[in-house]
Design a protein around this motif. Sequence first.
Motif: not given
Length: 176
Positions: A1-3, A14-18
Amino acid sequence: ERLALEAFPQLFKVKCINHSFALNAYKYKNDFPISPGYVLLAVIPDLNQLKAAQSFEPRVPVSLLEDIQDHIRKISSPFVRFRAMNPRYEKIHFCLKVKLLPGKDESYYNEKLKQDLREFMAPWAVGIYDKLTFGQCVSRSEIIRFLETRDYIDYIIELFMRHNDDPWPDKTNEAE
């Protein structure tokens, strides 16, 4: 997310959803629970830098989504199936009756109440950007508390809320 946030300053959150296929939210209530290798990145634009077409539902342009996908694919495993997309904004419908304070113009305050509710539900539309987050829940008590603080409402007679996909409650059986 930080990248993603560092490389794209036009993004606010942003939100990362695996393990997500990113199925069409209008056709499916839930995504498949197990989707190894699939990663979804939901992005919210920085409204100070990008003027979103609909301020109540801020979205990132498709060209920026493609740039994000290209950037992340270069730095991630070739086995990851990555997709960047705009978040799904869920609509809530209200049906309410209120008693206005004596002397308040009904037609004017009807429109004012609609506008006040819109701004309460989407404060980023009037410049309060820090309230724009993922996974917000809306409770009936929050709406009642908000309505009770309006200086033109005496009391609430009736309040119904429904999610966009749900039917209105059946009020025909209440008289029995």
